[in-house]
Design a protein around this motif. Sequence first.
Motif, PDB file in Angstrom:
ATOM      1  N   THR A  23       0.810  -1.210   0.000  1.00  0.00           N
ATOM      2  CA  THR A  23       0.000   0.000   0.000  1.00  0.00           C
ATOM      3  C   THR A  23       0.845   1.262   0.000  1.00  0.00           C
ATOM      4  O   THR A  23       2.004   1.256   0.423  1.00  0.00           O
ATOM      5  CB  THR A  23      -0.946   0.009   1.217  1.00  0.00           C
ATOM      6  OG1 THR A  23      -1.806   1.147   1.160  1.00  0.00           O
ATOM      7  CG2 THR A  23      -0.173   0.032   2.525  1.00  0.00           C
ATOM      8  N   GLY A  24       0.257   2.341  -0.473  1.00  0.00           N
ATOM      9  CA  GLY A  24       0.882   3.652  -0.371  1.00  0.00           C
ATOM     10  C   GLY A  24       0.893   4.107   1.080  1.00  0.00           C
ATOM     11  O   GLY A  24      -0.014   3.790   1.855  1.00  0.00           O
ATOM     12  N   ALA A  31       7.120   8.920  -4.208  1.00  0.00           N
ATOM     13  CA  ALA A  31       8.223   9.747  -4.712  1.00  0.00           C
ATOM     14  C   ALA A  31       9.542   9.002  -4.795  1.00  0.00           C
ATOM     15  O   ALA A  31      10.513   9.500  -5.375  1.00  0.00           O
ATOM     16  CB  ALA A  31       8.381  10.992  -3.840  1.00  0.00           C
ATOM     17  N   ASP A  32       9.598   7.779  -4.232  1.00  0.00           N
ATOM     18  CA  ASP A  32      10.824   6.987  -4.340  1.00  0.00           C
ATOM     19  C   ASP A  32      11.184   6.697  -5.796  1.00  0.00           C
ATOM     20  O   ASP A  32      12.338   6.384  -6.105  1.00  0.00           O
ATOM     21  CB  ASP A  32      10.663   5.655  -3.595  1.00  0.00           C
ATOM     22  CG  ASP A  32      10.762   5.817  -2.086  1.00  0.00           C
ATOM     23  OD1 ASP A  32      11.248   6.873  -1.635  1.00  0.00           O
ATOM     24  OD2 ASP A  32      10.336   4.896  -1.364  1.00  0.00           O
ATOM     25  N   PHE A  33      10.215   6.761  -6.678  1.00  0.00           N
ATOM     26  CA  PHE A  33      10.467   6.451  -8.086  1.00  0.00           C
ATOM     27  C   PHE A  33      10.293   7.692  -8.958  1.00  0.00           C
ATOM     28  O   PHE A  33       9.909   7.607 -10.113  1.00  0.00           O
ATOM     29  CB  PHE A  33       9.554   5.313  -8.547  1.00  0.00           C
ATOM     30  CG  PHE A  33       9.998   3.975  -8.036  1.00  0.00           C
ATOM     31  CD1 PHE A  33      10.721   3.111  -8.834  1.00  0.00           C
ATOM     32  CD2 PHE A  33       9.730   3.589  -6.739  1.00  0.00           C
ATOM     33  CE1 PHE A  33      11.158   1.890  -8.361  1.00  0.00           C
ATOM     34  CE2 PHE A  33      10.156   2.368  -6.252  1.00  0.00           C
ATOM     35  CZ  PHE A  33      10.871   1.510  -7.067  1.00  0.00           C
ATOM     36  N   LYS A  35       5.713  14.079   2.107  1.00  0.00           N
ATOM     37  CA  LYS A  35       6.972  13.748   2.752  1.00  0.00           C
ATOM     38  C   LYS A  35       7.007  12.260   3.082  1.00  0.00           C
ATOM     39  O   LYS A  35       5.991  11.652   3.380  1.00  0.00           O
ATOM     40  CB  LYS A  35       7.146  14.572   4.031  1.00  0.00           C
ATOM     41  CG  LYS A  35       7.341  16.062   3.782  1.00  0.00           C
ATOM     42  CD  LYS A  35       7.582  16.798   5.086  1.00  0.00           C
ATOM     43  CE  LYS A  35       7.806  18.285   4.837  1.00  0.00           C
ATOM     44  NZ  LYS A  35       8.022  19.022   6.117  1.00  0.00           N
ATOM     45  N   ARG A  36       8.173  11.692   3.011  1.00  0.00           N
ATOM     46  CA  ARG A  36       8.336  10.275   3.362  1.00  0.00           C
ATOM     47  C   ARG A  36       8.044  10.061   4.846  1.00  0.00           C
ATOM     48  O   ARG A  36       8.478  10.825   5.694  1.00  0.00           O
ATOM     49  CB  ARG A  36       9.752   9.825   3.024  1.00  0.00           C
ATOM     50  CG  ARG A  36      10.129   8.474   3.601  1.00  0.00           C
ATOM     51  CD  ARG A  36      11.534   8.082   3.225  1.00  0.00           C
ATOM     52  NE  ARG A  36      11.532   7.315   1.993  1.00  0.00           N
ATOM     53  CZ  ARG A  36      11.262   6.017   1.934  1.00  0.00           C
ATOM     54  NH1 ARG A  36      10.928   5.367   3.040  1.00  0.00           N
ATOM     55  NH2 ARG A  36      11.295   5.369   0.802  1.00  0.00           N
ATOM     56  N   SER A  90       5.492  -1.923   9.245  1.00  0.00           N
ATOM     57  CA  SER A  90       5.416  -2.387   7.858  1.00  0.00           C
ATOM     58  C   SER A  90       6.819  -2.488   7.278  1.00  0.00           C
ATOM     59  O   SER A  90       7.787  -1.969   7.838  1.00  0.00           O
ATOM     60  CB  SER A  90       4.578  -1.429   7.006  1.00  0.00           C
ATOM     61  OG  SER A  90       5.292  -0.226   6.749  1.00  0.00           O
ATOM     62  N   PHE A  91       6.922  -3.150   6.148  1.00  0.00           N
ATOM     63  CA  PHE A  91       8.178  -3.218   5.411  1.00  0.00           C
ATOM     64  C   PHE A  91       8.171  -2.121   4.351  1.00  0.00           C
ATOM     65  O   PHE A  91       7.166  -1.913   3.661  1.00  0.00           O
ATOM     66  CB  PHE A  91       8.331  -4.580   4.740  1.00  0.00           C
ATOM     67  CG  PHE A  91       8.503  -5.719   5.700  1.00  0.00           C
ATOM     68  CD1 PHE A  91       9.754  -6.061   6.185  1.00  0.00           C
ATOM     69  CD2 PHE A  91       7.398  -6.445   6.130  1.00  0.00           C
ATOM     70  CE1 PHE A  91       9.917  -7.106   7.078  1.00  0.00           C
ATOM     71  CE2 PHE A  91       7.546  -7.498   7.026  1.00  0.00           C
ATOM     72  CZ  PHE A  91       8.803  -7.826   7.500  1.00  0.00           C
ATOM     73  N   ASP A  92       9.282  -1.430   4.204  1.00  0.00           N
ATOM     74  CA  ASP A  92       9.403  -0.383   3.184  1.00  0.00           C
ATOM     75  C   ASP A  92       9.774  -1.027   1.849  1.00  0.00           C
ATOM     76  O   ASP A  92      10.762  -1.769   1.751  1.00  0.00           O
ATOM     77  CB  ASP A  92      10.465   0.634   3.591  1.00  0.00           C
ATOM     78  CG  ASP A  92      10.673   1.687   2.526  1.00  0.00           C
ATOM     79  OD1 ASP A  92       9.757   2.497   2.303  1.00  0.00           O
ATOM     80  OD2 ASP A  92      11.741   1.670   1.883  1.00  0.00           O
ATOM     81  N   MET A  93       9.009  -0.745   0.829  1.00  0.00           N
ATOM     82  CA  MET A  93       9.177  -1.436  -0.449  1.00  0.00           C
ATOM     83  C   MET A  93      10.545  -1.166  -1.072  1.00  0.00           C
ATOM     84  O   MET A  93      11.218  -2.088  -1.548  1.00  0.00           O
ATOM     85  CB  MET A  93       8.069  -1.033  -1.426  1.00  0.00           C
ATOM     86  CG  MET A  93       8.010  -1.881  -2.678  1.00  0.00           C
ATOM     87  SD  MET A  93       6.545  -1.496  -3.669  1.00  0.00           S
ATOM     88  CE  MET A  93       6.627  -2.789  -4.912  1.00  0.00           C
TER      89      MET A  93
END
Length: 552
Positions: free
Chosen positions: A128-129, A155-157, A173-174, A180-183
Motif C-alpha cells: 500500500t501507499g 516519490a521513491d520512483f 513527505k516520506r 510495515s516493510f518499506d518497499m
Amino acid sequence: MVKSLLHKSWPKDVPNELEYRLGEKPLHEYLIQNAMDYPNEPAYHFYGKEITWHQLKEKSMRFAQFLKNKGMGKGNRIALFMQNCPQYLIGHYAIQMIGGIVVPLNPMYKSSELEYFINEANIQVIITGQELYQLVANITHQVSSLQFVVTTHYADFLSTNNTLPLPDELNMKRQEIKDSFDMLSVIEGNNPIEQVEKVDIWDDVGLMVFTSGTTGRPKAAMLTYGNALFKTAASAHGYLIGAQDITLASAPLCHIAGMVMGVNIPIYSASSCVLLTRFDPEAAIKAIETYKVNKLYTVAPMNAAILQYPGIENRDLTSLELNFATSFGMQVDEELANAWEKVTDGCLLFEASYGLSETHTCDTIMPIDKVKHGSCGIATYDTEIRIVDMETGTDLPPGEQGEIVVKNPGVFKGYLNRPEDTAETLRDGWVFTGDIGMLDEDGYLYFKGRLKEMIKSSGFSVFPEDVEALLSEHEAISQVAVIGIPDEVRGESVKAFIVLKQEYKGKISEDEIIAWSKETMAAYKYPREVEFLDSLPATSSGKVLRRLLKEN
C-alpha cells in the motif's frame, strides 16, 4: 449467433488469427524477455523518471525474492492498494513471478470496505501507499489472514527533474512506518529471484478482481494467467499496438480496463508507456506533447476535460493517432469524436470495447476502418457473443434485444467460494452477463442497459447490497435500500432510502447521513441523496423491491 456474422466486419489490416508475440506464456515472462531484448529502452515514463525494461525486470525479481523469503508463494493472495505508480507494476509482476495471486483494491476504499475484501479473499499481504496505511492499520485485528504489510512512498520512483506537474501524492513527505516493510528498502536489500515459479497458465489463478456478478456484495472473480494473456494479446493485435508505439496510462490500474491498458499491454507489446498517478488535464496534455503519445485509452469525461481546457487550441496533440475510449458518465458519440479529431488534427476516437471483470474485459474491438458510433464494436478474437431471450434462453436474431452471453478464452474460473453464484453466471463455458444488448446485421454489439441492479458511478461498479451493508452499520438506521439515479457528471450516483430507528426519528438529518457515509466509504460509492421513509416496499418474503423505489 454464428461466427461468420460476428466476424463479418473484421478490420482488413488486423490479422484474422491470434498468434501470441512470444508464445503462450504468462506476461511476467514477456517482461523478462523484454529486458533481454531491449534492456536500455524505456518501459515506462513517470513524471520525468525513465524506467527501462532491465530496471523494471530487476526490481520486480528482487521484490519477488523478498516475498518468497517471507513465505509467500504459489496461490497466496497479495493485494495492491495504492495509486498508479511504478511500485504497482513491480508489485503486480513480482507477485505473479512467485505464482501468487494479485488482488487489486481501489485506493478509494475505506477501512470498513477493506475489512470485507481482506476477509472475503483471505488476503495474506497488502502492498500500500504510505498515505493509505492507517486505513489498513485500523482493521488489522479484524482480519486474521493478513500476515504483513508493505508500504511505499510514491516519490521513491521520481526523478529530480520532473517533466510533468505532480499530483499531491507525489509531493508528500516520506513517513517512517514501524509496523510495515518499506518497499524500496526490501527491493534494494534482496537479490533477484533465481527462477520464477512454473504455472499452468490456463488453470492457475493469477488475478482476483472483485465484482458483483449478477447480484450481491462483491465477489472475487478468479482469472487465470492465460485469461490475462489472451485478452491482452487480443487487444494489442486488434488495435495494432507494437514496440513502436507510445501509450499513456492515467485510468486506475486497479480497474480491469486500466489494468489491461496500463499494466498488461505495454509488457505484452514491448511498447513504451507514460504513467500518470491519476488523470489531470494539464499533465495529460503535456505528457502527449512531451513524449509524442500516439495511442491513448480514456474514458469519455477525460476527452471532454481536455477539449474544454483553456488554450487547448494552442497545444500540440497531433502525435495522437488512435484513442480507444469508454462511455462512463457521457457517451463516446460522433459529436465528441468529431471535436476530438479537430483538436488533434486527425486522431480517431471510438468506443473501445464491451467487457466485464468475469471475462477480463475487452470482449469486443472496434474495427478501425469501420467505426460505428453508438456500438461497442464486434467480437474480438476467438469470441462468440449471443443475444438470448431473458426468459427462454433461446437465441435472438439481429436487431432484437436480450441478455448478452459471451464465450472466449478470457472467461473466468468462477467466484471464490461462491459455487451457487458461479453456476448462475457461468454455464457450459458461457458467461451470462446480466446486461441487455443487441447485435446488428454486421455483428456490431450495442449495449442497452443492465439487468442487474449494479450502479455505474464514475466508471466504477457500485453494488447496492455492498452500500446497504455499510450503511447498516450506522446506529440510527433500521432498514436501507439504495438505487442508482442519473448524474450528469458521474453517469449514475447512489440514492439511499432509509427507515430510521424509532428513537432517532427527527433527531438526525439526511445531510448527516451523507456526511457519515462520505467518511465511511469510497467517494464514488457514498450516497449523494438520502430519503427517509416509514417503510420500504418489499415482497411477502421480505425482499426489498428496488424497482418500485426507482419508479417513484
